[in-house]
Scaffold this active site. Sequence first.
Site, PDB file in Angstrom:
ATOM      1  N   TRP A 154       2.456   2.910  -2.463  1.00  0.00           N
ATOM      2  CA  TRP A 154       2.105   3.793  -3.581  1.00  0.00           C
ATOM      3  C   TRP A 154       0.682   4.317  -3.422  1.00  0.00           C
ATOM      4  O   TRP A 154       0.392   5.468  -3.758  1.00  0.00           O
ATOM      5  CB  TRP A 154       2.276   3.050  -4.909  1.00  0.00           C
ATOM      6  CG  TRP A 154       3.688   3.034  -5.411  1.00  0.00           C
ATOM      7  CD1 TRP A 154       4.822   2.964  -4.661  1.00  0.00           C
ATOM      8  CD2 TRP A 154       4.122   3.109  -6.771  1.00  0.00           C
ATOM      9  NE1 TRP A 154       5.935   2.974  -5.465  1.00  0.00           N
ATOM     10  CE2 TRP A 154       5.533   3.056  -6.768  1.00  0.00           C
ATOM     11  CE3 TRP A 154       3.457   3.183  -7.983  1.00  0.00           C
ATOM     12  CZ2 TRP A 154       6.285   3.107  -7.941  1.00  0.00           C
ATOM     13  CZ3 TRP A 154       4.210   3.224  -9.161  1.00  0.00           C
ATOM     14  CH2 TRP A 154       5.603   3.193  -9.138  1.00  0.00           C
ATOM     15  N   LYS A 197       6.855  -0.420 -13.729  1.00  0.00           N
ATOM     16  CA  LYS A 197       8.208  -0.931 -13.544  1.00  0.00           C
ATOM     17  C   LYS A 197       8.525  -1.992 -14.586  1.00  0.00           C
ATOM     18  O   LYS A 197       7.686  -2.851 -14.883  1.00  0.00           O
ATOM     19  CB  LYS A 197       8.356  -1.543 -12.149  1.00  0.00           C
ATOM     20  CG  LYS A 197       9.733  -2.139 -11.966  1.00  0.00           C
ATOM     21  CD  LYS A 197      10.060  -2.808 -10.662  1.00  0.00           C
ATOM     22  CE  LYS A 197       9.077  -3.020  -9.619  1.00  0.00           C
ATOM     23  NZ  LYS A 197       9.645  -2.760  -8.283  1.00  0.00           N
ATOM     24  N   ASP A 216      -7.855 -10.028  -9.042  1.00  0.00           N
ATOM     25  CA  ASP A 216      -6.848 -10.185 -10.088  1.00  0.00           C
ATOM     26  C   ASP A 216      -7.171  -9.223 -11.231  1.00  0.00           C
ATOM     27  O   ASP A 216      -8.204  -9.355 -11.885  1.00  0.00           O
ATOM     28  CB  ASP A 216      -6.853 -11.629 -10.587  1.00  0.00           C
ATOM     29  CG  ASP A 216      -5.754 -11.913 -11.606  1.00  0.00           C
ATOM     30  OD1 ASP A 216      -5.037 -10.964 -11.990  1.00  0.00           O
ATOM     31  OD2 ASP A 216      -5.625 -13.079 -12.021  1.00  0.00           O
ATOM     32  N   GLY A 221       0.759  -1.233   0.000  1.00  0.00           N
ATOM     33  CA  GLY A 221       0.000   0.000   0.000  1.00  0.00           C
ATOM     34  C   GLY A 221       0.793   1.289   0.000  1.00  0.00           C
ATOM     35  O   GLY A 221       0.209   2.369   0.113  1.00  0.00           O
TER      36      GLY A 221
END
Length: 263
Positions: free
Chosen positions: A104, A206, A142, A102
């Site tokens: 970010w 990323k 998901d 959590g």
Amino acid sequence: MSSAEGPKSGGGSKGSKSEASSRVRGSAPTGSRDLFVRVRTAKGRKASSTRWLQRQLNDPYVLEAKRQGLRSRAAFKLIELDERFTLLKPGMRVVDLGAAPGGWTQIAVERTRSLHPNGGKVVGMDILEWEGVAGATCLTHDFMDDAAPLMLKGAMDGAVDLVLSDMAAPTTGHRQTDHLRVMGLAEAAWYFAEEVLAPGGAFVCKVFQGGTEGALLTRMKKMCEVIRHAKPPASRQGSPEVYVIAQGFRGLSGGEDTGRDES
């Protein structure tokens, strides 16, 4: 999948009054730790675990995250990227993919002012069970599920201004294998972003350097005004990670490869 910078909870020491007043919550650490903490290998503890613990105890970003009540040192990567590229603004609608633990999401809540009247909206989504963040809608789901984009738009009451992804699969130690696994997550995050981003929106993800990112970048250039690459100071030395920042989303009708790569 969750952010790679481990499950660190908030808390830690308050620090001196002068130190607390000289920094705002969410600022990066200044200076370095004067004393080096050395950890001995305890009975039953692997050498790799000892090295990890020693690194954590001597990492100024880990220490500052605890002081500021941030859930992971990875929060400082988003802070540094935001300060460079102006990603987060009050009133924005932001989704954080692979949000656990959590860190970010916390920064997104603060900088969009989602706790304030007429502030932004933040949704954090992770396949893992995770503790919610005040000011954000926290979903355990998901994002690769076909229903996820519609679920997100329902939570947001519309399209999204910014999609964030700091996801990374557990590393194997084999550089190319790790690269391919992270790129798989990056590609999935981008395809999700294509379905939920509003015109003019942005995407931060990323990736691990390794040579197979070309196809993804080509697709992104067709749909965004500008693509940038950055390695924030909070990234660990020797890490292959780099962040791709795509801004000015045009959508699937973007056409030819006209996006600028300003790496």
